[in-house]
Motif scaffolding. Structure first.
Motif, short mmCIF file in Angstrom:
data_model
loop_
_atom_site.label_atom_id
_atom_site.label_comp_id
_atom_site.label_asym_id
_atom_site.label_seq_id
_atom_site.Cartn_x
_atom_site.Cartn_y
_atom_site.Cartn_z
N ARG A 220 0.85 -1.19 0.00
CA ARG A 220 0.00 0.00 0.00
C ARG A 220 0.88 1.24 0.00
NH1 ARG A 220 -5.32 -1.01 1.37
NH2 ARG A 220 -5.71 -3.23 1.69
N PHE A 221 0.49 2.23 -0.80
CA PHE A 221 1.25 3.47 -0.85
C PHE A 221 0.29 4.63 -1.11
CE2 PHE A 221 0.77 2.49 -5.27
CZ PHE A 221 0.72 3.72 -5.91
N LYS A 222 0.78 5.82 -0.87
CA LYS A 222 0.00 7.02 -1.13
C LYS A 222 0.92 8.07 -1.75
CE LYS A 222 0.84 8.90 3.51
NZ LYS A 222 0.23 9.31 4.80
N ILE A 223 0.31 9.11 -2.31
CA ILE A 223 1.06 10.26 -2.81
C ILE A 223 1.01 11.33 -1.73
CG2 ILE A 223 1.26 12.02 -4.58
CD1 ILE A 223 1.89 9.16 -5.52
N GLY A 224 2.17 11.71 -1.24
CA GLY A 224 2.26 12.71 -0.19
C GLY A 224 2.46 14.11 -0.75
N ASN A 225 3.50 14.76 -0.31
CA ASN A 225 3.78 16.14 -0.73
C ASN A 225 4.19 16.19 -2.20
OD1 ASN A 225 4.44 19.04 -0.31
ND2 ASN A 225 6.52 18.30 -0.70
N VAL A 226 3.58 17.09 -2.94
CA VAL A 226 3.95 17.34 -4.35
C VAL A 226 4.29 18.82 -4.45
CG1 VAL A 226 3.18 17.36 -6.74
CG2 VAL A 226 2.46 15.51 -5.21
N ASP A 227 5.56 19.11 -4.58
CA ASP A 227 5.98 20.52 -4.67
C ASP A 227 5.37 21.15 -5.92
OD1 ASP A 227 7.59 22.93 -5.17
OD2 ASP A 227 8.84 22.18 -3.53
N PRO A 228 4.65 22.27 -5.77
CA PRO A 228 3.96 22.88 -6.94
C PRO A 228 4.92 23.37 -8.01
CG PRO A 228 3.87 24.33 -5.01
CD PRO A 228 4.38 23.01 -4.52
N ARG A 229 6.21 23.53 -7.67
CA ARG A 229 7.16 24.01 -8.66
C ARG A 229 7.42 22.99 -9.78
NH1 ARG A 229 11.80 26.06 -4.63
NH2 ARG A 229 10.94 24.27 -3.47
N PHE A 230 7.00 21.75 -9.56
CA PHE A 230 7.10 20.75 -10.62
C PHE A 230 6.03 20.96 -11.68
CE2 PHE A 230 9.42 18.22 -7.39
CZ PHE A 230 10.54 17.90 -8.14
N GLY A 231 4.99 21.73 -11.38
CA GLY A 231 3.93 22.00 -12.34
C GLY A 231 2.92 20.87 -12.47
N LEU A 232 2.83 19.99 -11.47
CA LEU A 232 1.87 18.90 -11.49
C LEU A 232 0.97 18.99 -10.26
CD1 LEU A 232 4.17 15.90 -12.51
CD2 LEU A 232 2.49 17.05 -13.96
N THR A 233 -0.29 18.65 -10.45
CA THR A 233 -1.20 18.61 -9.30
C THR A 233 -1.08 17.27 -8.59
OG1 THR A 233 -3.03 17.69 -10.58
CG2 THR A 233 -2.80 20.09 -10.57
N HIS A 234 -1.62 17.22 -7.39
CA HIS A 234 -1.63 15.99 -6.62
C HIS A 234 -2.38 14.89 -7.37
CE1 HIS A 234 -2.53 13.35 -3.11
NE2 HIS A 234 -1.38 13.81 -2.66
N GLU A 235 -3.47 15.26 -7.99
CA GLU A 235 -4.29 14.29 -8.73
C GLU A 235 -3.53 13.76 -9.95
OE1 GLU A 235 -5.31 17.20 -7.62
OE2 GLU A 235 -6.57 16.43 -5.98
N GLN A 236 -2.77 14.61 -10.61
CA GLN A 236 -2.01 14.16 -11.78
C GLN A 236 -0.93 13.15 -11.38
OE1 GLN A 236 -0.84 18.08 -13.18
NE2 GLN A 236 -2.22 17.94 -14.94
N VAL A 237 -0.31 13.38 -10.23
CA VAL A 237 0.71 12.44 -9.76
C VAL A 237 0.07 11.12 -9.36
CG1 VAL A 237 2.56 12.05 -8.09
CG2 VAL A 237 2.19 14.35 -9.01
N ILE A 238 -1.12 11.17 -8.77
CA ILE A 238 -1.84 9.93 -8.45
C ILE A 238 -2.11 9.15 -9.72
CG2 ILE A 238 -4.03 8.99 -7.60
CD1 ILE A 238 -4.11 11.22 -5.54
N GLN A 239 -2.55 9.85 -10.78
CA GLN A 239 -2.83 9.18 -12.05
C GLN A 239 -1.57 8.55 -12.62
OE1 GLN A 239 -5.59 8.46 -13.69
NE2 GLN A 239 -4.38 7.50 -15.31
N LEU A 240 -0.44 9.25 -12.53
CA LEU A 240 0.81 8.70 -13.03
C LEU A 240 1.25 7.49 -12.21
CD1 LEU A 240 2.75 12.00 -13.83
CD2 LEU A 240 2.03 10.27 -15.47
N SER A 241 0.97 7.52 -10.92
CA SER A 241 1.32 6.36 -10.08
C SER A 241 0.47 5.15 -10.48
CB SER A 241 1.12 6.70 -8.60
OG SER A 241 -0.26 6.80 -8.26
N GLN A 242 -0.80 5.38 -10.83
CA GLN A 242 -1.65 4.28 -11.29
C GLN A 242 -1.10 3.70 -12.59
OE1 GLN A 242 -3.97 2.98 -9.56
NE2 GLN A 242 -4.39 4.50 -8.00
N GLU A 243 -0.60 4.57 -13.46
CA GLU A 243 0.00 4.09 -14.71
C GLU A 243 1.28 3.32 -14.43
OE1 GLU A 243 0.46 7.54 -17.17
OE2 GLU A 243 -1.68 8.03 -17.14
#
Length: 301
Positions: free
Chosen positions: A46-69
């Motif tokens: 089990r894992f989760k997406i924690g802090n996503v620095d906004p300077r990367f230009g990605l939202t938390h939801e976008q990183v979750i989607q990439l993790s699913q991929e």
């Protein structure tokens, strides 16, 4: 007393079960104890997406989607569900923006500038070669015209010396005037191409200067960004820190790579494998697990 002993027995059994899980399924040691007890037969990490620095230009939801991929890469390659996204999981994936990402972005911008300069230099080289070929062609043509004018002038001189009648002499004078007119036009044409040749030499000098500047830019870039291994992330047991990536495809594979470490996999020396220590030769957009990755997984089990 009985309840106390029963509690101790249950605690012992729980600890025994947790120990078995950790040895039988390596990845479960990174799940919370509560998850392992509440889902005793769930072998997924089990894992989760924690802090996503906004300077990367990605939202938390976008990183979750990439993790699913990223999970899909493992699922398609193994036909197993090895991971599950859980917002309450113990293991957290963090996107940390620091000097490493700044250096990577600066390197990318420098490479783009160098590529632009290289393309300009290449086009300039092609234009110069075309201009050189045209000038050489016109130079050969002018040389032939000069030889032809000199031959005609000598012919007229000989014919004028041999002419007897005034009519013949007048005809030769008319031809001589036409020849002089052609010679004058020829001199103008020579002057024009001399100017063109001078401009061409100036273009060559500027082109050589541009090449020197371009080579200097390469040297400066090599000094600023020396060749080195540049890892994009690190697995730390309770979290995965990712601090550099070049785009979404790169991030997707980086997440999949670090999750491989969470499965207990080490690096492999196949440069096209997911578990190779550097991302570079892999097909980022359409990646599939390689035999080397599956061998590591089988050896771990």
């Amino acid at each position: 007393m009985i309840m106390h002993r029963l509690g101790l027995i249950l605690l012992f059994l729980a600890l025994l079960w947790l120990s078995y899980q950790s040895h039988a399924h390596y990845q479960l040691r990174y799940n919370a104890w509560s998850d392992r007890l509440l889902h005793p037969f769930d072998q997924r990490l089990r894992f989760k997406i924690g802090n996503v620095d906004p300077r990367f230009g990605l939202t938390h939801e976008q990183v979750i989607q990439l993790s699913q991929e990223a999970l899909t890469i493992w699922h398609q390659g193994t036909q197993q569900n090895l991971f599950v996204y859980d917002p309450n999981a113990k293991l957290s994936i963090e996107l940390i923006y620091d000097q490493r990402q700044q250096d990577a972005e600066a390197l990318k911008q420098t490479q783009q500038k160098l590529d632009h300069s290289r393309n300009q230099t290449g086009r300039s080289s092609d234009n110069i070669e075309q201009a050189r070929a045209q000038l050489e062609f016109h130079q050969q043509r002018l040389t032939q015209q000069k030889q032809q004018l000199e031959a005609e002038y000598q012919r007229l001189q000989i014919q004028f010396a041999e002419a007897r009648s005034p009519a013949q002499q007048q005809s030769l004078r008319d031809q001589q005037q036409q020849l002089q007119l052609r010679a004058s036009q020829f001199e103008q044409e020579i002057a024009y191409y001399q100017q063109q040749n001078q401009k061409f030499n100036q273009q060559v000098d500027q082109h050589n200067l541009n090449i020197q500047q371009f080579n200097q830019q390469i040297i400066q870039a090599q000094q600023r960004f020396p060749a080195r291994e540049f890892h994009k992330g690190v697995f730390m047991g309770d979290k995965i820190e990712i601090y550099q990536f070049d785009g979404r495809d790169d991030l997707r594979l980086t997440i999949a790579h670090e999750l491989g470490h969470a499965l207990g996999l080490a690096h492999h020396n196949d440069p096209q494998a997911l578990m190779y220590p550097m991302l570079g030769e892999q097909d980022l957009e359409h990646f599939r697990l390689k035999a080397a990755d599956l061998q590591l997984l089988a050896a771990r089990q």
